[in-house]
Design a protein around this motif. Structure first.
Motif, PDB file in Angstrom:
ATOM      1  N   HIS A 111       0.828  -1.206   0.000  1.00  0.00           N
ATOM      2  CA  HIS A 111       0.000   0.000   0.000  1.00  0.00           C
ATOM      3  C   HIS A 111       0.869   1.267   0.000  1.00  0.00           C
ATOM      4  CE1 HIS A 111      -3.287   2.712   0.858  1.00  0.00           C
ATOM      5  NE2 HIS A 111      -2.647   3.141   1.931  1.00  0.00           N
ATOM      6  N   VAL A 112       1.871   1.301   0.867  1.00  0.00           N
ATOM      7  CA  VAL A 112       2.749   2.478   0.931  1.00  0.00           C
ATOM      8  C   VAL A 112       3.541   2.600  -0.369  1.00  0.00           C
ATOM      9  CG1 VAL A 112       4.679   3.564   2.153  1.00  0.00           C
ATOM     10  CG2 VAL A 112       2.864   2.428   3.458  1.00  0.00           C
ATOM     11  N   MET A 113       4.045   1.482  -0.870  1.00  0.00           N
ATOM     12  CA  MET A 113       4.838   1.498  -2.101  1.00  0.00           C
ATOM     13  C   MET A 113       3.999   2.002  -3.283  1.00  0.00           C
ATOM     14  SD  MET A 113       7.923   0.781  -2.984  1.00  0.00           S
ATOM     15  CE  MET A 113       8.809   0.619  -4.519  1.00  0.00           C
ATOM     16  N   VAL A 114       2.773   1.505  -3.408  1.00  0.00           N
ATOM     17  CA  VAL A 114       1.902   1.941  -4.507  1.00  0.00           C
ATOM     18  C   VAL A 114       1.576   3.429  -4.368  1.00  0.00           C
ATOM     19  CG1 VAL A 114      -0.429   1.705  -5.479  1.00  0.00           C
ATOM     20  CG2 VAL A 114       0.958  -0.332  -5.035  1.00  0.00           C
ATOM     21  N   HIS A 115       1.336   3.875  -3.160  1.00  0.00           N
ATOM     22  CA  HIS A 115       1.055   5.301  -2.940  1.00  0.00           C
ATOM     23  C   HIS A 115       2.237   6.160  -3.402  1.00  0.00           C
ATOM     24  CE1 HIS A 115      -0.619   8.871  -1.001  1.00  0.00           C
ATOM     25  NE2 HIS A 115       0.609   9.109  -0.587  1.00  0.00           N
ATOM     26  N   GLU A 116       3.451   5.741  -3.079  1.00  0.00           N
ATOM     27  CA  GLU A 116       4.630   6.521  -3.479  1.00  0.00           C
ATOM     28  C   GLU A 116       4.856   6.422  -4.990  1.00  0.00           C
ATOM     29  OE1 GLU A 116       5.520   8.665  -1.438  1.00  0.00           O
ATOM     30  OE2 GLU A 116       4.523   7.717   0.254  1.00  0.00           O
ATOM     31  N   LEU A 117       4.616   5.253  -5.560  1.00  0.00           N
ATOM     32  CA  LEU A 117       4.730   5.116  -7.017  1.00  0.00           C
ATOM     33  C   LEU A 117       3.700   5.983  -7.731  1.00  0.00           C
ATOM     34  CD1 LEU A 117       5.415   1.300  -7.341  1.00  0.00           C
ATOM     35  CD2 LEU A 117       6.944   3.145  -8.078  1.00  0.00           C
ATOM     36  N   ALA A 118       2.547   6.186  -7.104  1.00  0.00           N
ATOM     37  CA  ALA A 118       1.524   7.049  -7.693  1.00  0.00           C
ATOM     38  C   ALA A 118       2.055   8.469  -7.886  1.00  0.00           C
ATOM     39  CB  ALA A 118       0.281   7.063  -6.805  1.00  0.00           C
ATOM     40  N   HIS A 119       2.871   8.929  -6.952  1.00  0.00           N
ATOM     41  CA  HIS A 119       3.484  10.254  -7.112  1.00  0.00           C
ATOM     42  C   HIS A 119       4.446  10.242  -8.305  1.00  0.00           C
ATOM     43  CE1 HIS A 119       1.832  11.858  -3.439  1.00  0.00           C
ATOM     44  NE2 HIS A 119       2.326  10.846  -2.734  1.00  0.00           N
ATOM     45  N   HIS A 120       5.205   9.170  -8.452  1.00  0.00           N
ATOM     46  CA  HIS A 120       6.171   9.050  -9.545  1.00  0.00           C
ATOM     47  C   HIS A 120       5.470   9.019 -10.904  1.00  0.00           C
ATOM     48  CE1 HIS A 120       9.687   7.812 -11.809  1.00  0.00           C
ATOM     49  NE2 HIS A 120       9.085   6.694 -12.176  1.00  0.00           N
ATOM     50  N   GLY A 122       2.276   9.878 -11.518  1.00  0.00           N
ATOM     51  CA  GLY A 122       1.221  10.875 -11.687  1.00  0.00           C
ATOM     52  C   GLY A 122      -0.153  10.235 -11.778  1.00  0.00           C
ATOM     53  N   TRP A 123      -0.368   9.125 -11.064  1.00  0.00           N
ATOM     54  CA  TRP A 123      -1.652   8.416 -11.115  1.00  0.00           C
ATOM     55  C   TRP A 123      -2.749   9.183 -10.396  1.00  0.00           C
ATOM     56  CZ3 TRP A 123       0.684   3.182  -9.159  1.00  0.00           C
ATOM     57  CH2 TRP A 123       1.314   2.530 -10.227  1.00  0.00           C
ATOM     58  N   SER A 124      -3.944   9.057 -10.918  1.00  0.00           N
ATOM     59  CA  SER A 124      -5.137   9.586 -10.244  1.00  0.00           C
ATOM     60  C   SER A 124      -5.578   8.581  -9.176  1.00  0.00           C
ATOM     61  CB  SER A 124      -6.271   9.759 -11.262  1.00  0.00           C
ATOM     62  OG  SER A 124      -6.694   8.474 -11.720  1.00  0.00           O
ATOM     63  N   ASP A 125      -6.525   8.988  -8.345  1.00  0.00           N
ATOM     64  CA  ASP A 125      -7.061   8.066  -7.336  1.00  0.00           C
ATOM     65  C   ASP A 125      -7.685   6.841  -8.003  1.00  0.00           C
ATOM     66  OD1 ASP A 125      -6.229   9.763  -5.348  1.00  0.00           O
ATOM     67  OD2 ASP A 125      -8.233  10.495  -4.833  1.00  0.00           O
ATOM     68  N   ALA A 126      -8.357   7.048  -9.136  1.00  0.00           N
ATOM     69  CA  ALA A 126      -8.985   5.927  -9.849  1.00  0.00           C
ATOM     70  C   ALA A 126      -7.931   4.946 -10.355  1.00  0.00           C
ATOM     71  CB  ALA A 126      -9.834   6.449 -11.003  1.00  0.00           C
ATOM     72  N   GLU A 127      -6.816   5.469 -10.852  1.00  0.00           N
ATOM     73  CA  GLU A 127      -5.740   4.593 -11.327  1.00  0.00           C
ATOM     74  C   GLU A 127      -5.108   3.830 -10.166  1.00  0.00           C
ATOM     75  OE1 GLU A 127      -4.034   6.855 -15.250  1.00  0.00           O
ATOM     76  OE2 GLU A 127      -3.796   7.862 -13.317  1.00  0.00           O
ATOM     77  N   ILE A 128      -4.951   4.497  -9.036  1.00  0.00           N
ATOM     78  CA  ILE A 128      -4.398   3.826  -7.859  1.00  0.00           C
ATOM     79  C   ILE A 128      -5.322   2.685  -7.447  1.00  0.00           C
ATOM     80  CG2 ILE A 128      -3.806   4.063  -5.415  1.00  0.00           C
ATOM     81  CD1 ILE A 128      -3.116   7.022  -6.051  1.00  0.00           C
TER      82      ILE A 128
END
Length: 136
Positions: A111-120, A122-128
């Motif tokens: 969960h933490v890793m995916v959240h940080e990758l989302a910043h890298h 540029g994912w939206s909440d839907a993509e996450i």
């Protein structure tokens, strides 16, 4: 003399790193290959200068951090300033994992890793949410 067992020893930095790499390997392509290029740092806590810059007084409040320029903001004309890095902070993650009590350590790290990758990425909440259903 009492001997410690695997069930009585707190997960170490190496295990958190292993779980983070496993989380990356579970990503669908093309994200998996790109995520594997991001440098990973595992520490017990965020360094004081990071906490200070983010104005965070309690080091247990920060489980992870993306440091770099999101892919959505990069240009081929930019000079690289350094590698993109995801920091994971073991002690805050362990505290949250224990407080929750309803997820595995692997799920917590993922969960933490995916959240940080989302910043890298540029994912939206839907993509996450398509990658990490816990986000919903």
């Amino acid at each position: 003399m009492t001997h410690a067992s695997a069930q009585t020893i707190a997960p170490d930095l190496a295990l958190i790193e292993q779980l983070a790499h496993e989380a990356v390997m579970q990503l669908p392509e093309p994200w998996r290959t790109a995520a594997a290029q991001v440098r990973l740092r595992i520490e017990d806590f965020a360094p004081a200068e990071i906490l200070e810059a983010m104005q965070i007084a309690d080091p247990f409040e920060l489980t992870g951090l993306y440091e770099g320029t999101p892919l959505t903001e990069k240009s081929v004309m930019d000079q690289p300033l350094g590698p993109d890095v995801i920091w994971l902070f073991r002690r805050p993650m362990l505290d949250e994992w224990l407080d929750r009590g309803d997820v595995s350590l692997a799920e917590m790290v993922t969960h933490v890793m995916v959240h940080e990758l989302a910043h890298h990425f540029g994912w939206s909440d839907a993509e996450i949410a398509t990658i990490d259903p816990w986000w919903e």
